[in-house]
Design a protein around this motif. Sequence first.
Motif, mmCIF file in Angstrom:
data_model
loop_
_atom_site.group_PDB
_atom_site.id
_atom_site.type_symbol
_atom_site.label_atom_id
_atom_site.label_comp_id
_atom_site.label_asym_id
_atom_site.label_seq_id
_atom_site.Cartn_x
_atom_site.Cartn_y
_atom_site.Cartn_z
ATOM 1 N N LEU A 1 24.092 -1.292 76.386
ATOM 2 C CA LEU A 1 23.481 -2.205 77.356
ATOM 3 C C LEU A 1 24.041 -1.991 78.755
ATOM 4 N N GLN A 2 25.359 -1.830 78.867
ATOM 5 C CA GLN A 2 25.952 -1.629 80.189
ATOM 6 C C GLN A 2 25.460 -0.331 80.825
ATOM 7 N N THR B 1 19.652 -8.301 66.044
ATOM 8 C CA THR B 1 19.656 -8.748 64.656
ATOM 9 C C THR B 1 21.046 -8.635 64.063
ATOM 10 N N GLY B 2 21.378 -9.542 63.147
ATOM 11 C CA GLY B 2 22.692 -9.523 62.512
ATOM 12 C C GLY B 2 23.033 -10.888 61.941
ATOM 13 N N ALA C 1 16.089 -12.721 69.065
ATOM 14 C CA ALA C 1 17.272 -12.748 68.197
ATOM 15 C C ALA C 1 16.883 -13.266 66.819
ATOM 16 N N THR C 2 17.425 -12.640 65.774
ATOM 17 C CA THR C 2 17.080 -13.051 64.406
ATOM 18 C C THR C 2 18.215 -12.722 63.447
ATOM 19 N N THR C 3 18.340 -13.538 62.422
ATOM 20 C CA THR C 3 19.270 -13.256 61.322
ATOM 21 C C THR C 3 18.545 -12.674 60.119
ATOM 22 N N LYS D 1 16.024 -2.114 69.276
ATOM 23 C CA LYS D 1 16.710 -2.915 68.253
ATOM 24 C C LYS D 1 18.204 -2.639 68.290
ATOM 25 N N TYR D 2 19.002 -3.737 68.236
ATOM 26 C CA TYR D 2 20.453 -3.640 68.212
ATOM 27 C C TYR D 2 20.980 -4.441 67.029
ATOM 28 N N GLN D 3 21.789 -3.777 66.197
ATOM 29 C CA GLN D 3 22.365 -4.400 65.011
ATOM 30 C C GLN D 3 23.761 -4.921 65.335
#
Length: 533
Positions: A28-29, A44-45, A156-158, A173-175
């Motif tokens: 992201l940075q 997600t996570g 955002a999701t779990t 997508k980022y885990q």
Amino acid sequence: MSHVALYRKYRSQTFGDLVGQEHVVRTLQNSIKQGNFSHSYLFTGPRGTGKTSTARLLAKALNCEKSTNGEPCNECEICVSITEGHCLDVIEMDAASEAGVDDVRQRIVDVVEYRPAVAKLKVFIIDEVHDLSAKAFDALLKTVEEPPAHIVFILATTELHKVPPTIQSRCQKYQFNRASLNDLIARIEHVLQAEGFEYDANAVALIAKMADGGFRDALSLLEQTLITVDGKLSVQHVIDQLGLIPDEVIDNLLIATFHHEPAKILETTDSIFRTSRDPLSILQGMLSRLAELTRSNYGIQIGGTGESTQESAMKSTATQIGADNLITFREKVAYAISDIKDVSLPRLWLESVLLGMFAPNNQPRQIAATPSVPATVAPAQVIEHAVAQPAEPKPDAVSEPATPRYEPATPTGDPLTDQAQSIWGEVVNALSASSKTAAARLQKTSVGAVNSESVTIEFNLEMERDRVVGAPKLVGAIQTEWNARRGALPELLQFELKKNDRVRAVDDPVSAVELPAEGPRLASLVEEVFKDF
């Protein structure tokens, strides 16, 4: 000033303060520094791993007036308003409570065309996005795919599997990973130091273990223990506040159960019950401890304080149980946890389970049915006694009724219909062999019309047809068996009520009922009957 929960008070405000998600932070940075950010992100996570905090950080970094190397300054008006939660251009939406299509249209679709009021970009943060309805996802799809240049979506999701693939494919997508035990310990210690509390390292490690990889859970548990702390935060205080069972007590129970020591099992469980711990918490404590013992036995580091006393206690218990037995023990306790939910007297049931888990003779004793011999009979007379006893006739074996076989209808002469009838017979016999219900419903059916599009299966009774049509599983099984055999026949099966073979025409003559014989006709009939006498 109103109280603020610890997990909110110590929410990460910079990417450097975000612990345990270095792979996400680095990507992201770099994208922010290069100005090559996406218009939609999907985080997600597991719960409490920093998804919402990262979404707010990203919103600040994208809009910060003094951003340095992709980090928000947290001093400009935009950063402060986002931190305090009242920035007009950062819209947060909780899909768990706003899941309908009207909510999405009102909060998102109808406002995306408007430019930001004060910030450079308008950012939509949708938490628990998997809770949106199907219609809401449809309404959101086009907007997420091609939003205006001033719009950024952060979802955002779990439960990633509940997010439609059409939405996933349009997002970066980022885990997010669970935090390690050492990261959780470091975070808890940071908060304790900031709050001015003294603490025992083992107490911190115990809270970190309970958090199960979640930063938010760790700080929530910490806050619960700090409410009544008086002086130094100790292990015993954590155990009392969180309703835990000490490791040494669990070890004693494990060893007593494995070595089948009934008195020690009952004494230990009684002492645990006196502290108001329920049977399920005992089993969960046993399973958790067995997991630690298994890792210790194989030399796998689980993190924590690494205190020699704790390590030696684990190795001692693991050695007494044994490597192979640890696996068996874990399996038995896991089954007990799944079974305890359906028990009406869980405490007594738990005692019975622990007493019988490693009992040396836990199989029911088999008693041979031999004829009794009087005690006064001498050994030499035993044979005579046995011979004198008439052998009881063995009852004939009762054979189970054979599965009825389908009787095909008389060939019609039409090759296509006869082929369908033959295949249908194979389908009925296959289903009847595995299901009594199918046998009862399908044995009296037959093949009706056959054309290029469908095959009609006819029922004698409307009730039987309705029962088959009203059973989706049976219809699915029928279709599966039919598809496996149908060859060039149509795939579609239609279930209809059998029609009468002959329908009487309206102008068919109706036979009159024969009148009784009388007069000369009666005399003639009598003569006919008695003419040979």
